[in-house]
Design a protein around this motif. Structure first.
Motif, PDB file in Angstrom:
ATOM      1  N   ALA A 131     -10.475 -12.613  14.103  1.00 38.34           N
ATOM      2  CA  ALA A 131      -9.661 -12.385  12.902  1.00 38.34           C
ATOM      3  C   ALA A 131     -10.261 -11.306  12.021  1.00 38.34           C
ATOM      4  N   ILE A 132     -11.587 -11.332  11.820  1.00 41.37           N
ATOM      5  CA  ILE A 132     -12.222 -10.325  10.975  1.00 41.37           C
ATOM      6  C   ILE A 132     -12.112  -8.950  11.609  1.00 41.37           C
ATOM      7  N   GLY A 133     -12.259  -8.881  12.934  1.00 36.99           N
ATOM      8  CA  GLY A 133     -12.147  -7.600  13.622  1.00 36.99           C
ATOM      9  C   GLY A 133     -10.750  -7.027  13.546  1.00 36.99           C
ATOM     10  N   GLN A 134      -9.734  -7.876  13.757  1.00 42.44           N
ATOM     11  CA  GLN A 134      -8.351  -7.418  13.669  1.00 42.44           C
ATOM     12  C   GLN A 134      -8.006  -6.957  12.249  1.00 42.44           C
ATOM     13  N   THR A 135      -8.540  -7.658  11.252  1.00 43.27           N
ATOM     14  CA  THR A 135      -8.283  -7.284   9.857  1.00 43.27           C
ATOM     15  C   THR A 135      -8.872  -5.917   9.539  1.00 43.27           C
ATOM     16  N   LEU A 136     -10.121  -5.686   9.967  1.00 43.92           N
ATOM     17  CA  LEU A 136     -10.763  -4.391   9.722  1.00 43.92           C
ATOM     18  C   LEU A 136     -10.052  -3.281  10.493  1.00 43.92           C
ATOM     19  N   LEU A 137      -9.644  -3.578  11.709  1.00 40.08           N
ATOM     20  CA  LEU A 137      -8.943  -2.584  12.523  1.00 40.08           C
ATOM     21  C   LEU A 137      -7.624  -2.180  11.864  1.00 40.08           C
ATOM     22  N   ILE A 138      -6.851  -3.176  11.424  1.00 36.03           N
ATOM     23  CA  ILE A 138      -5.570  -2.889  10.778  1.00 36.03           C
ATOM     24  C   ILE A 138      -5.784  -2.155   9.454  1.00 36.03           C
ATOM     25  N   ALA A 139      -6.798  -2.565   8.686  1.00 30.08           N
ATOM     26  CA  ALA A 139      -7.078  -1.915   7.397  1.00 30.08           C
ATOM     27  C   ALA A 139      -7.433  -0.446   7.598  1.00 30.08           C
ATOM     28  N   ALA A 140      -8.261  -0.155   8.601  1.00 34.30           N
ATOM     29  CA  ALA A 140      -8.632   1.235   8.878  1.00 34.30           C
ATOM     30  C   ALA A 140      -7.436   2.030   9.378  1.00 34.30           C
ATOM     31  N   LEU A 141      -6.617   1.403  10.222  1.00 36.36           N
ATOM     32  CA  LEU A 141      -5.436   2.079  10.760  1.00 36.36           C
ATOM     33  C   LEU A 141      -4.445   2.411   9.647  1.00 36.36           C
ATOM     34  N   ILE A 142      -4.224   1.450   8.745  1.00 32.72           N
ATOM     35  CA  ILE A 142      -3.302   1.683   7.622  1.00 32.72           C
ATOM     36  C   ILE A 142      -3.836   2.804   6.739  1.00 32.72           C
ATOM     37  N   ALA A 143      -5.156   2.808   6.489  1.00 29.31           N
ATOM     38  CA  ALA A 143      -5.748   3.844   5.638  1.00 29.31           C
ATOM     39  C   ALA A 143      -5.511   5.231   6.226  1.00 29.31           C
ATOM     40  N   ASP A 144      -5.706   5.369   7.532  1.00 30.48           N
ATOM     41  CA  ASP A 144      -5.472   6.671   8.178  1.00 30.48           C
ATOM     42  C   ASP A 144      -3.992   7.015   8.207  1.00 30.48           C
ATOM     43  N   PHE A 145      -3.169   6.060   8.632  1.00 30.52           N
ATOM     44  CA  PHE A 145      -1.737   6.297   8.800  1.00 30.52           C
ATOM     45  C   PHE A 145      -1.074   6.598   7.458  1.00 30.52           C
ATOM     46  N   ALA A 146      -1.324   5.746   6.469  1.00 34.10           N
ATOM     47  CA  ALA A 146      -0.680   5.916   5.167  1.00 34.10           C
ATOM     48  C   ALA A 146      -1.141   7.201   4.477  1.00 34.10           C
ATOM     49  N   THR A 147      -2.424   7.522   4.618  1.00 36.67           N
ATOM     50  CA  THR A 147      -2.939   8.742   3.999  1.00 36.67           C
ATOM     51  C   THR A 147      -2.232   9.975   4.545  1.00 36.67           C
ATOM     52  N   MET A 148      -2.023   9.976   5.860  1.00 35.48           N
ATOM     53  CA  MET A 148      -1.309  11.095   6.481  1.00 35.48           C
ATOM     54  C   MET A 148       0.123  11.210   5.958  1.00 35.48           C
ATOM     55  N   LEU A 149       0.806  10.078   5.837  1.00 36.50           N
ATOM     56  CA  LEU A 149       2.201  10.105   5.416  1.00 36.50           C
ATOM     57  C   LEU A 149       2.342  10.433   3.926  1.00 36.50           C
ATOM     58  N   ILE A 150       1.377  10.024   3.136  1.00 36.47           N
ATOM     59  CA  ILE A 150       1.443  10.277   1.686  1.00 36.47           C
ATOM     60  C   ILE A 150       1.080  11.727   1.362  1.00 36.47           C
ATOM     61  N   LEU A 151       0.310  12.362   2.252  1.00 36.65           N
ATOM     62  CA  LEU A 151      -0.187  13.713   1.978  1.00 36.65           C
ATOM     63  C   LEU A 151       0.925  14.706   1.623  1.00 36.65           C
ATOM     64  N   PRO A 152       2.038  14.785   2.379  1.00 37.33           N
ATOM     65  CA  PRO A 152       3.099  15.734   1.978  1.00 37.33           C
ATOM     66  C   PRO A 152       3.692  15.419   0.610  1.00 37.33           C
ATOM     67  N   ILE A 153       3.802  14.129   0.280  1.00 38.69           N
ATOM     68  CA  ILE A 153       4.339  13.750  -1.034  1.00 38.69           C
ATOM     69  C   ILE A 153       3.403  14.213  -2.139  1.00 38.69           C
ATOM     70  N   VAL A 154       2.109  14.024  -1.914  1.00 38.92           N
ATOM     71  CA  VAL A 154       1.117  14.458  -2.903  1.00 38.92           C
ATOM     72  C   VAL A 154       1.155  15.979  -3.068  1.00 38.92           C
ATOM     73  N   MET A 155       1.254  16.693  -1.942  1.00 35.69           N
ATOM     74  CA  MET A 155       1.306  18.153  -2.020  1.00 35.69           C
ATOM     75  C   MET A 155       2.558  18.632  -2.767  1.00 35.69           C
TER      76      MET A 155
END
Length: 533
Positions: free
Chosen positions: A75-99
Motif C-alpha cells: 500500500a505504501i509503495g503504490q501510494t508513493l508511486l501514484i503520488a510521483a506519477l500524478i506530480a509528473d503528469f499534472a505538472t506537464m499538463l498544467i505547464l501550458p496553462i501556466v505559460m
C-alpha cells in the motif's frame, strides 16, 4: 483498495489515487505560497512557474527505490508511486496553462496549445478504431520497428509543440502517453529498449547540454550560495508537510520516509527551470540555484529514505502438517526454506523429536487444530494444509477445519478411495495409494527426464519451478508470451486459467487471474517475481 503494509498497525484502508491526489494538491498550494514569498523577496518575477518547479517529483528516482525496497506492490509503495506519477503528469499538463498567464499574449496564438491535445485525441481514436495495431506482417514483428514508431511519435509531437508555441517537453510527454496506450501489448518488450536509449543516451546528452551552458561564475556567486539553503528547505517542506496525511495509514518512519522520497527532483525541475529562464521569470543565478537544488535532493532523499524507512521482513508462509508419517518429515525437509514455518498438529513424540533435530526446519507444535490455538501464532499466513493420518475420518475432520480457515491448498492422504468423494467436493486434493503408485509409475515410464526435473534429488537439481498468479495491476496482463523477455533461461511451461490448463505458445495472451507455471535456473528464478510484478 489496498490493505496496509505488514509493518503498519492501524486497520485503515488505503486509497493510493486519493492520497496521491491530495498530496499533490497540498504540495501545489504550499509551493505557490512559498513562491509568492520568493516573489516578495525579489528573487523571482512570477510565482506560477516556480510553483511547478517545487511541485515536481522525479519518477525516475522513486520507482527504482521502491523496487529495491520491494514495496512496489504494498500500500505504501503504490501510494508513493501514484503520488510521483500524478506530480509528473499534472505538472506537464498544467505547464501550458501556466505559460498562458506568464506570457500573457493577446493574439490568436493563445489558443494554439489546445491543438496539441486535439491532435493527441485524434491520433488515439485513429489508432484504436482504424488501425487496431495488429502486426501480422513478419517485417513488423521485430521490436526495432516499434522503437522507430516511438521515436516517430516523439518527433511528430515535438514538432507540433513547436508549431503551436507549446513547450516541447509536453509534446514528448504526450507522445509517450500515446505510445503506451496504443502499444500496451508490447510494453514488456519495448520499455527496456526505450529505457536504455533514454537513460543511456538521451538524458545524459540533456544533462551534458545543461552543464555546458551552466555559468560557473553564477553557481558560486554569493546570491546562489545564499539562496540555495532557502530553496532546499522549501523543496523539502512542500513534500514533507503534505505527506503527514499518510500518518493516518502508516507509521512515522514510513510517513517521513515517504515525504523525503517524494522530495527527489531531477530532470523535470531542470527542464521547467530552463523554461522559466527563457521566459524571464528567473535570472541565471536562480536557475543555477534550482539546478543545485535538484542535485542535492536527488542525492540526499534516497539516502535518508533508506535510512529511516523500516526494513521489510518477508512474511513467512505457515504450512499445517497433520499426521505421524515419516513421509511428512521427508517432504518438509525437501521444501524447507527460511520463509516457511511448519505447524504440526497432534504429532507423536517421535515425530516431534525428529523435527526438532532438523535445525533447518522451523516448527510450531499444536495439540489441536482450532482457531484459538492458531490465534496465538504471530504473523500467521496459512498457505497449505496436509492431512496424513491412518484414520480417514480424522483426515476429513482436519480438511473441513482447514477449509473453514480459508486455506486454499488442502491435501489429504486417504486409505480408502471410497472416502475421497466428499473431500473432493470440498476442493481438497486427495491422494490415495492407488493414485500415487499409478501416477509415479506412469510418469517414470512416459516422461522419465521430465519426472527427474520435477522430483529429482535436490542436490543434483539446479532447476526450479514456480507458480505466479497474475493480478490486474501487472504490466504483463494482456501481453502475448512472445513479447515477454523473461530473465535468463526461464520458460513458461503451463497456464492455469478458470480451471483449465493451457499449454502456451508465443501467441498466447496472459490474462488477469492466470496462474503461470515458470521453470528455469535457480539463479534466474530469483528475479522472476520482480519481472512479473
Amino acid at each position: 483498495y489496498l490493505k496496509r503494509g505488514q509493518n503498519s498497525f492501524q486497520k485503515q484502508e488505503v486509497k493510493p489515487l486519493y492520497l496521491g491526489s491530495i498530496i499533490f494538491i497540498l504540495t501545489t498550494l504550499l509551493s505557490f505560497i512559498f513562491a509568492s514569498v520568493l516573489l516578495k523577496m525579489g528573487i523571482i518575477k512570477n510565482p506560477l512557474l516556480v510553483m511547478l518547479i517545487f511541485s515536481s517529483t522525479s519518477l525516475g528516482i522513486v520507482v527504482p527505490i521502491l523496487k529495491e525496497k520491494q514495496i512496489v506492490n504494498e500500500a505504501i509503495g503504490q501510494t508513493l508511486l501514484i503520488a510521483a506519477l500524478i506530480a509528473d503528469f499534472a505538472t506537464m499538463l498544467i505547464l501550458p496553462i501556466v505559460m498562458f498567464f506568464v506570457e500573457a499574449r493577446n493574439d490568436i496564438t493563445l489558443i494554439f496549445p489546445l491543438f496539441i491535445f486535439v491532435i493527441f485525441g485524434f491520433l488515439y481514436f485513429l489508432g484504436r478504431r482504424v488501425f487496431k495495431f495488429k502486426f501480422d506482417n513478419p517485417t513488423l514483428e521485430t521490436s526495432q520497428i516499434k522503437v522507430r514508431a516511438a521515436f516517430a511519435l516523439v518527433l511528430v509531437f515535438v514538432t507540433i509543440a513547436e508549431m503551436t508555441k507549446t513547450e516541447f517537453i509536453l509534446g514528448a510527454f504526450l507522445a509517450g502517453v500515446l505510445f503506451s496506450l496504443l502499444f500496451k501489448q508490447f510494453h514488456t518488450e519495448i520499455a527496456p529498449k526505450l529505457d536504455a536509449i533514454g537513460y543511456g543516451f538521451l538524458i545524459p546528452i540533456f544533462f551534458i547540454t545543461v552543464g555546458a551552458k551552466l555559468n560557473l561564475t553564477t553557481v558560486f556567486s554569493p546570491e546562489t550560495l545564499l539562496n540555495l539553503p532557502i530553496f532546499i528547505l522549501i523543496a523539502y517542506l512542500v513534500k514533507l508537510l503534505p505527506a503527514l496525511i499518510l500518518k493516518k495509514y502508516f507509521n512515522w518512519p514510513e510517513t517521513i520516509g515517504a515525504g523525503f522520497l517524494l522530495s527527489s527532483r531531477l530532470s523535470l525541475i531542470i527542464a521547467i527551470s530552463l523554461i522559466a529562464l527563457k521566459a524571464g521569470v528567473i535570472d541565471e543565478a536562480t536557475h543555477s540555484t534550482f539546478i543545485l537544488t535538484a542535485i542535492v535532493t536527488c542525492l540526499i532523499s534516497p539516502v535518508v529514505f533508506n535510512r529511516i524507512f523500516p526494513p521489510r521482513i518477508k512474511k513467512k508462509d505457515h504450512i499445517i502438517l497433520a499426521g505421524n508419517s515419516e513421509v511428512i518429515l521427508s517432504v518438509a525437509k525437501r521444501i524447507a526454506k527460511e520463509e516457511i514455518i511448519f505447524i504440526l498438529i497432534e504429532s507423536s513424540e517421535q515425530i516431534r523429536q525428529r523435527f526438532l533435530r532438523m535445525e533447518e526446519l522451523e516448527c510450531i507444535f499444536l495439540n489441536k487444530l482450532i482457531p484459538e490455538n492458531l490465534a496465538e501464532i504471530p504473523e500467521l499466513n496459512l498457505t497449505a494444509c496436509v492431512a496424513f493420518y491412518d484414520n480417514d475420518h480424522k483426515n476429513q475432520e482436519i480438511c473441513e477445519m482447514a477449509r473453514s480457515l480459508a486455506i486454499k491448498n488442502i491435501i489429504a492422504v486417504m486409505n480408502d478411495p471410497a472416502n475421497s468423494a466428499k473431500l473432493e467436493n470440498l476442493e481438497v486434493r486427495v491422494i490415495t495409494q492407488i493414485k500415487a503408485v499409478y501416477t509415479l509409475l506412469y510418469e517414470y515410464l512416459k516422461y522419465p527426464e521430465s519426472f527427474q526435473v520435477m522430483y529429482g534429488a535436490e542436490d543434483d537439481d539446479n532447476i526450479e519451478i514456480r507458480e505466479i498468479k497474475l493480478y490486474e495491476y501487472m504490466t504483463v496482463v494482456g501481453v502475448k508470451i512472445k513479447r515477454l523477455r523473461l530473465p535468463g533461461d526461464c520458460l513458461i511451461l503451463l497456464i492455469a486459467r478458470s480451471g483449465k490448463r493451457i499449454v502456451p505458445d508465443g501467441n498466447t495472451r496472459l490474462e488477469k487471474g492466470d496462474v503461470v507455471v515458470v521453470m528455469g535456473n535457480k539463479e534466474y528464478m530469483k528475479a522472476i517475481n520482480d519481472f512479473f510484478s
